[in-house]
Design an enzyme around this catalytic site. Structure first.
Site, PDB file in Angstrom:
ATOM      1  N   GLY A  12      37.591  45.233  40.367  1.00  0.00           N
ATOM      2  CA  GLY A  12      35.970  45.233  39.011  1.00  0.00           C
ATOM      3  C   GLY A  12      37.122  44.036  38.248  1.00  0.00           C
ATOM      4  O   GLY A  12      37.959  44.054  38.489  1.00  0.00           O
ATOM      5  N   LEU A  13      36.171  43.561  37.447  1.00  0.00           N
ATOM      6  CA  LEU A  13      36.328  42.375  36.015  1.00  0.00           C
ATOM      7  C   LEU A  13      37.847  43.293  35.797  1.00  0.00           C
ATOM      8  O   LEU A  13      38.138  43.398  35.094  1.00  0.00           O
ATOM      9  CB  LEU A  13      35.545  41.880  35.413  1.00  0.00           C
ATOM     10  CG  LEU A  13      34.336  41.355  36.140  1.00  0.00           C
ATOM     11  CD1 LEU A  13      33.247  41.384  34.716  1.00  0.00           C
ATOM     12  CD2 LEU A  13      34.138  40.227  36.920  1.00  0.00           C
ATOM     13  N   SER A  14      38.235  41.691  35.088  1.00  0.00           N
ATOM     14  CA  SER A  14      39.585  41.175  34.664  1.00  0.00           C
ATOM     15  C   SER A  14      38.530  41.898  32.421  1.00  0.00           C
ATOM     16  O   SER A  14      37.863  41.883  32.777  1.00  0.00           O
ATOM     17  CB  SER A  14      39.821  40.138  33.556  1.00  0.00           C
ATOM     18  OG  SER A  14      40.965  39.983  33.096  1.00  0.00           O
ATOM     19  N   GLY A  15      39.198  43.169  32.509  1.00  0.00           N
ATOM     20  CA  GLY A  15      39.576  44.388  30.948  1.00  0.00           C
ATOM     21  C   GLY A  15      38.104  44.816  31.233  1.00  0.00           C
ATOM     22  O   GLY A  15      38.235  45.785  30.457  1.00  0.00           O
ATOM     23  N   ALA A  16      38.103  44.777  32.499  1.00  0.00           N
ATOM     24  CA  ALA A  16      36.771  46.107  32.558  1.00  0.00           C
ATOM     25  C   ALA A  16      37.330  47.968  32.316  1.00  0.00           C
ATOM     26  O   ALA A  16      36.377  48.599  32.379  1.00  0.00           O
ATOM     27  CB  ALA A  16      36.475  45.967  34.627  1.00  0.00           C
ATOM     28  N   GLY A  17      38.720  47.583  32.919  1.00  0.00           N
ATOM     29  CA  GLY A  17      39.652  48.910  32.282  1.00  0.00           C
ATOM     30  C   GLY A  17      39.850  49.570  33.182  1.00  0.00           C
ATOM     31  O   GLY A  17      40.471  51.057  33.197  1.00  0.00           O
ATOM     32  N   LYS A  18      40.382  49.162  34.548  1.00  0.00           N
ATOM     33  CA  LYS A  18      41.260  49.313  35.729  1.00  0.00           C
ATOM     34  C   LYS A  18      41.972  50.073  35.695  1.00  0.00           C
ATOM     35  O   LYS A  18      42.884  51.457  35.572  1.00  0.00           O
ATOM     36  CB  LYS A  18      41.055  48.158  36.896  1.00  0.00           C
ATOM     37  CG  LYS A  18      40.076  47.580  37.334  1.00  0.00           C
ATOM     38  CD  LYS A  18      40.300  46.527  38.416  1.00  0.00           C
ATOM     39  CE  LYS A  18      41.283  45.438  37.649  1.00  0.00           C
ATOM     40  NZ  LYS A  18      40.855  44.589  36.233  1.00  0.00           N
ATOM     41  N   THR A  19      43.212  49.042  34.926  1.00  0.00           N
ATOM     42  CA  THR A  19      44.165  49.765  34.284  1.00  0.00           C
ATOM     43  C   THR A  19      44.335  50.740  33.971  1.00  0.00           C
ATOM     44  O   THR A  19      45.455  51.671  33.547  1.00  0.00           O
ATOM     45  CB  THR A  19      45.674  48.466  33.040  1.00  0.00           C
ATOM     46  OG1 THR A  19      45.680  47.319  34.002  1.00  0.00           O
ATOM     47  CG2 THR A  19      46.721  49.211  32.746  1.00  0.00           C
ATOM     48  N   SER A  86      40.558  42.506  42.141  1.00  0.00           N
ATOM     49  CA  SER A  86      40.237  42.284  43.996  1.00  0.00           C
ATOM     50  C   SER A  86      39.075  41.843  44.160  1.00  0.00           C
ATOM     51  O   SER A  86      38.193  42.461  44.491  1.00  0.00           O
ATOM     52  CB  SER A  86      40.965  43.378  44.935  1.00  0.00           C
ATOM     53  OG  SER A  86      40.630  44.390  44.145  1.00  0.00           O
TER      54      SER A  86
HETATM   55  P1  ADP Z   1      42.170  46.099  33.156  1.00  0.00           P
HETATM   56  O1  ADP Z   1      42.750  46.413  33.682  1.00  0.00           O
HETATM   57  O2  ADP Z   1      40.638  45.977  33.821  1.00  0.00           O
HETATM   58  O3  ADP Z   1      41.803  44.211  33.330  1.00  0.00           O
HETATM   59  P2  ADP Z   1      42.760  46.963  30.840  1.00  0.00           P
HETATM   60  O4  ADP Z   1      42.596  49.023  31.449  1.00  0.00           O
HETATM   61  O5  ADP Z   1      43.712  46.314  31.287  1.00  0.00           O
HETATM   62  O6  ADP Z   1      41.279  46.017  31.823  1.00  0.00           O
HETATM   63  O7  ADP Z   1      41.874  46.931  29.620  1.00  0.00           O
HETATM   64  C1  ADP Z   1      40.410  47.385  29.385  1.00  0.00           C
HETATM   65  C2  ADP Z   1      40.314  47.855  27.627  1.00  0.00           C
HETATM   66  O8  ADP Z   1      39.113  48.157  27.902  1.00  0.00           O
HETATM   67  C3  ADP Z   1      40.952  48.535  27.166  1.00  0.00           C
HETATM   68  O9  ADP Z   1      41.658  48.056  26.540  1.00  0.00           O
HETATM   69  C4  ADP Z   1      40.818  49.933  26.784  1.00  0.00           C
HETATM   70  O10 ADP Z   1      41.293  50.497  26.254  1.00  0.00           O
HETATM   71  C5  ADP Z   1      38.979  49.324  26.665  1.00  0.00           C
HETATM   72  N1  ADP Z   1      38.192  50.744  27.116  1.00  0.00           N
HETATM   73  C6  ADP Z   1      37.208  50.934  26.112  1.00  0.00           C
HETATM   74  N2  ADP Z   1      36.905  51.992  25.716  1.00  0.00           N
HETATM   75  C7  ADP Z   1      37.583  52.441  27.921  1.00  0.00           C
HETATM   76  C8  ADP Z   1      36.552  53.184  28.366  1.00  0.00           C
HETATM   77  N3  ADP Z   1      35.294  53.721  28.402  1.00  0.00           N
HETATM   78  N4  ADP Z   1      37.366  52.820  30.129  1.00  0.00           N
HETATM   79  C9  ADP Z   1      38.757  52.235  30.300  1.00  0.00           C
HETATM   80  N5  ADP Z   1      39.318  51.422  29.149  1.00  0.00           N
HETATM   81  C10 ADP Z   1      38.366  51.237  28.189  1.00  0.00           C
END
Ligand code: ADP
Length: 180
Positions: A12-19, A86
């Site tokens: 998924g996109l950067s900031g999507a919530g993967k980590t 990815s």
């Molecule tokens: P990625 O790894 O995809 O780049 P991150 O997990 O680092 O994304 O960041 C996602 C951000 O979105 C975090 O700050 C997280 O707290 C926030 N967030 C808000 N709502 C959700 C949700 N329902 N599921 C996952 N992350 C969320």
């Protein structure tokens, strides 16, 4: 509780919530007593893939390296949680074929939401032209066509996403939950 080796691949996109989802899933699976390992895209780029750029060629090499390690582990009974943008479908499918025991999770948060979150300030830098070839801005993200799980984090909570993935692992026969 019993489990088999499998790679759970979050894209998924950067900031999507993967980590974020990966970390919560890791905790849940640890509580269940699973043998597991996490391969985080950002961490991999600091060691195994240090020095690689974000060109298409290097992104593909990065994904193949993650896939190679994930395969070694999951064929030895480990549940491997991968979190990596990815962005290209072809190399994700290649890795899926290679690994076999593979579950694709599309963290499908829309660009507008990711950009609003801008956790690492990268979207702002990409919009200003400071970063070139940023996924979703001036480099493509190719969404999976048939992911086993989809996590729209603008609609689902972290806990809901974790439960979706656990249920998919159970449904595919990788995880057997003891009935209390
Ligand atoms: P990625 O790894 O995809 O780049 P991150 O997990 O680092 O994304 O960041 C996602 C951000 O979105 C975090 O700050 C997280 O707290 C926030 N967030 C808000 N709502 C959700 C949700 N329902 N599921 C996952 N992350 C969320």
């Amino acid at each position: 509780m019993q489990h088999r080796g499998v790679t759970v691949w979050l894209t998924g996109l950067s900031g999507a919530g993967k980590t974020t989802i990966c970390q919560a899933l890791e905790q849940e699976l640890q509580t269940l007593g699973c043998k597991l390992e996490v391969l985080d895209g950002d961490v991999v780029r600091e060691n195994l893939s240090k020095g690689l750029t974000f060109s298409q060629e290097d992104r593909d090499i990065n994904v193949r390296r993650i896939g190679f390690v994930a395969h070694l582990l999951s064929r030895n009974g480990v549940i491997v949680l991968v979190s990596a943008i990815s962005p290209y479908r072809a190399v994700r499918d290649e890795v899926r074929q290679q690994i076999g025991d593979f579950l694709e999770v599309h963290v499908s948060t829309p660009l507008s939401v990711c950009e609003q979150r801008d956790v690492k300030g990268l979207y702002q830098r990409a919009r200003s032209g400071e970063i070139k070839g940023f996924t979703g801005i001036d480099d493509p993200y190719e969404a999976p066509l048939a992911p086993e799980v989809t996590c729209p984090t603008h609609e689902d909570t972290v806990a809901e996403s974790v439960q979706k993935i656990i249920q998919a692992l159970v449904a595919a026969g990788y995880l057997e939950l003891a009935i209390a």
